[in-house]
Design a protein around this motif. Sequence first.
Motif, PDB file in Angstrom:
ATOM      1  N   GLU B  65       0.953  -1.388  -0.002  1.00  0.00           N
ATOM      2  CA  GLU B  65      -0.051  -0.005  -0.074  1.00  0.00           C
ATOM      3  C   GLU B  65       0.822   1.371  -0.033  1.00  0.00           C
ATOM      4  N   GLN B  66       1.921   1.425   0.536  1.00  0.00           N
ATOM      5  CA  GLN B  66       2.994   2.395   0.620  1.00  0.00           C
ATOM      6  C   GLN B  66       3.333   2.507  -0.596  1.00  0.00           C
ATOM      7  N   ALA B  69       0.662   3.918  -2.843  1.00  0.00           N
ATOM      8  CA  ALA B  69       0.787   5.442  -2.423  1.00  0.00           C
ATOM      9  C   ALA B  69       1.772   6.269  -3.038  1.00  0.00           C
ATOM     10  N   ASN B 168      -2.396  -5.464   8.843  1.00  0.00           N
ATOM     11  CA  ASN B 168      -2.905  -4.773   7.478  1.00  0.00           C
ATOM     12  C   ASN B 168      -4.196  -5.557   7.163  1.00  0.00           C
ATOM     13  N   SER B 169      -5.031  -4.591   6.412  1.00  0.00           N
ATOM     14  CA  SER B 169      -6.614  -5.121   6.541  1.00  0.00           C
ATOM     15  C   SER B 169      -6.571  -6.399   5.402  1.00  0.00           C
ATOM     16  N   ARG B 170      -5.860  -6.487   4.272  1.00  0.00           N
ATOM     17  CA  ARG B 170      -5.920  -7.645   3.600  1.00  0.00           C
ATOM     18  C   ARG B 170      -5.581  -9.028   4.277  1.00  0.00           C
ATOM     19  N   LYS B 203     -10.450  -9.045  18.573  1.00  0.00           N
ATOM     20  CA  LYS B 203      -9.643  -7.931  19.383  1.00  0.00           C
ATOM     21  C   LYS B 203      -9.457  -8.044  20.648  1.00  0.00           C
ATOM     22  N   GLY B 208      -1.623  -7.712  20.024  1.00  0.00           N
ATOM     23  CA  GLY B 208      -1.576  -6.496  19.275  1.00  0.00           C
ATOM     24  C   GLY B 208      -1.649  -6.817  17.911  1.00  0.00           C
ATOM     25  N   TYR B 209      -1.835  -5.755  16.923  1.00  0.00           N
ATOM     26  CA  TYR B 209      -1.645  -5.802  15.625  1.00  0.00           C
ATOM     27  C   TYR B 209      -0.118  -5.421  15.380  1.00  0.00           C
ATOM     28  N   ASP B 212       6.240  -6.431  11.238  1.00  0.00           N
ATOM     29  CA  ASP B 212       7.737  -6.951  11.501  1.00  0.00           C
ATOM     30  C   ASP B 212       8.080  -6.998  12.977  1.00  0.00           C
ATOM     31  N   ASP B 339     -11.357  -0.805   3.645  1.00  0.00           N
ATOM     32  CA  ASP B 339     -10.879   0.465   4.459  1.00  0.00           C
ATOM     33  C   ASP B 339     -11.643   0.812   5.461  1.00  0.00           C
ATOM     34  N   TRP B 342     -11.766  -1.640   8.357  1.00  0.00           N
ATOM     35  CA  TRP B 342     -10.350  -1.780   9.171  1.00  0.00           C
ATOM     36  C   TRP B 342     -10.240  -0.515  10.226  1.00  0.00           C
ATOM     37  N   VAL B 343     -10.485   0.426   9.612  1.00  0.00           N
ATOM     38  CA  VAL B 343     -10.584   1.696  10.506  1.00  0.00           C
ATOM     39  C   VAL B 343     -11.517   1.652  11.720  1.00  0.00           C
ATOM     40  N   LYS B 346      -9.786  -0.890  14.270  1.00  0.00           N
ATOM     41  CA  LYS B 346      -8.890  -0.431  14.778  1.00  0.00           C
ATOM     42  C   LYS B 346      -9.062   0.761  15.804  1.00  0.00           C
ATOM     43  N   SER B 347     -10.403   1.638  15.335  1.00  0.00           N
ATOM     44  CA  SER B 347     -10.419   2.779  16.289  1.00  0.00           C
ATOM     45  C   SER B 347     -11.494   2.415  17.286  1.00  0.00           C
TER      46      SER B 347
END
Lengths: 283, 388
Positions: B65-66, B69, B168-170, B203, B208-209, B212, B339, B342-343, B346-347
């Motif tokens: 994704e990075q 972007a 990561n979502s996927r 969750k 944790g999520y 690396d 998306d 996922w948000v 996580k939120s």
Amino acid sequence: MRRRYLAAVPHVIWLSVFVVAPLILVVVYAFTGSGGGFTLENFENMGSYTSVFGRSLWLAFIATIICLLIGYPLSYVLSKEGPGMQRIFIMLIMLPMWINFLLRTYAWMSILENTGLINRLLASLGVFDLINRIFDTNISYIPMINTQGAVVLGMVYNYLPFMVLPIYSVIVKIDSSLIEAAHDLGAGSMTVFRRIIFPLSLPGVLSGITMVFVPAVSTFIISRLLGGGTNILLGDLIEMQFLGNAYNPHLGSAISLLMMIIIMICMFVMNRFGEGEEQAVLM
Amino acid sequence: MKKLVSLALVFALAASLLISGCAKKQEQRVVNVYNWGENIDESIFRTFEQQTGIKVNYTTYESNEQLYAVLKMGGTNYDVIIPSDYMISRLIEEDMLEKLDYKNIPNAANIDQRYRGLDFDPADEYSVPYTWGVVGIIYNTSMVDEEITSWGALFDPKYSGQILQFDNSRDAMATALFYLGYSVNTTNETELSEAYTLLEKQKPILQGYVMDQIYDKLEGGEAAIGPYYAGDAQLMMENNPDLAFVVPEEGSNWFVDAMCIPKGATNKENAELFINFMCDTDTALKNMGVTCYATPVKTAYEALDEETRNNEIIFPGDDILSRCQIYLNLPQATLSLYDQLWVKLKSEKHIYILRPQRDFSLRAFLTLMACHCRYLPLLPSQNSPRKQ
């Protein structure tokens, strides 16, 4: 006049290229959709992130208060020390900043982990055996990592120097004749602190608060490393929109813009409060 | 003010001309490579430079994704990128890749046919595979006393506080989709929301999520179970022999990372030479030595020692691969749904300290610290931390 104008040119160029232009870009992105064209959609969708906003502001607020509570007495005591001592202490405060921010936070991770330094130390001291014996429990560690407390700790640790240094530099410059005069006029040391030193150090406190609060609100790596990524903050949310899974720079810009506005309001209110305080004391 | 702005613009223009002018003056041929972190043996760059006279400028990214972007934002100039399957199909769909000229990549013939013509690039027009592997569960055999065979272990409250999940979502959604028996490329909203519900329930029992950071957490025994990629699993197992890797019975993700050239690359020919070089047997072997990810280069595979070839983690057999699926690009609507979910995941509000017993331990500890002096004489002496 002409000379002075020329001297400002490099600074103006720097500002316009690296500050004003990106700001304009953020605003433009915030008010456009992925297809281009004006839209308010990005702001309409913001409702679902209120918990993230609330949590970020709250944690940053706590971290700022703790920094202030630790930082003010520290800088006050420091300013009373001899010049040699002051130099050593300032260096000690600055020392961690020579090490990379990420690395410092990473180190905290291995200190706070369930199998980390602190828990291992307590275990080898027999503390857990002791607890288990008294309370008839069965624990082998104290959970510290992946808590909001760990996130606040990370913020306080990383941003404390930004609180200490401005307060210290203001207190150290307070004219000692003012304090002597107050003493001569019969004020006790408590009154001197309340009426002279504290009001005069307020500018340092205000800039310290700003310098801690603003980066603490927008941090993302601290919550990821020490918070376990289960409770994201604004910084994580914005990072996710730009580099992460949810690629949506328009929403990211809108969130950044809103955050900027909130921070600006906070700063404005605080500065007004600060001014009022100063005047009230002077009167 | 207007004058200032125009002055600034003129300055910026002049500066950019100057920079590009300098770059042209240098005769040095370069290739700009953009790759995953820790995914190459950097010593091969020197060999490449000696062979072709082309200098490698190497930069790394952390996620597909990075990479996306960065490419989408523009303003950068990369000649070779190494995204994963689903990202390649997305880049192809959005017309962001150049077609390869195989005249410059004769070594592509070394690639095993098994990894050619895969769904993300059916005609092999845009990509040449670089590494492949599977996703599985890594667990610490000294902390888990059963043999894990199912994705269910990740959702088992028994391991509360010991479980890690992908950040990561996927990949995270995939663990839930596999467990529920759905396709990882599903666009069905009910199936996706079912998977989301499962993750939401997971969750509270998660530690944790992570991405690396999983290296530290699993190697150090901080966590017991976590899903990750086979190559990394191999590296972790070398550092901690207690760790085991399993591809769950419900199936898993088979991923292929492949080399591509982004649209508008300025050194396309150099890029093709570089890709060709990467398909060379020696290069592939060297890279494999560092990354532990399986190479699709057939000649390199044949040159490996038998132990590595038979390593089921690096080179899973057909029985495992047959139950694995490759990620494909999802339609825009599904991506947005991912998306959003996922948000939201996580939120969401989530209390950190979960088990009442653990919360109790903390309070007990604090009480104890407070009453330390009072209780101390009552305790058997060998248990007191400080003998008096």
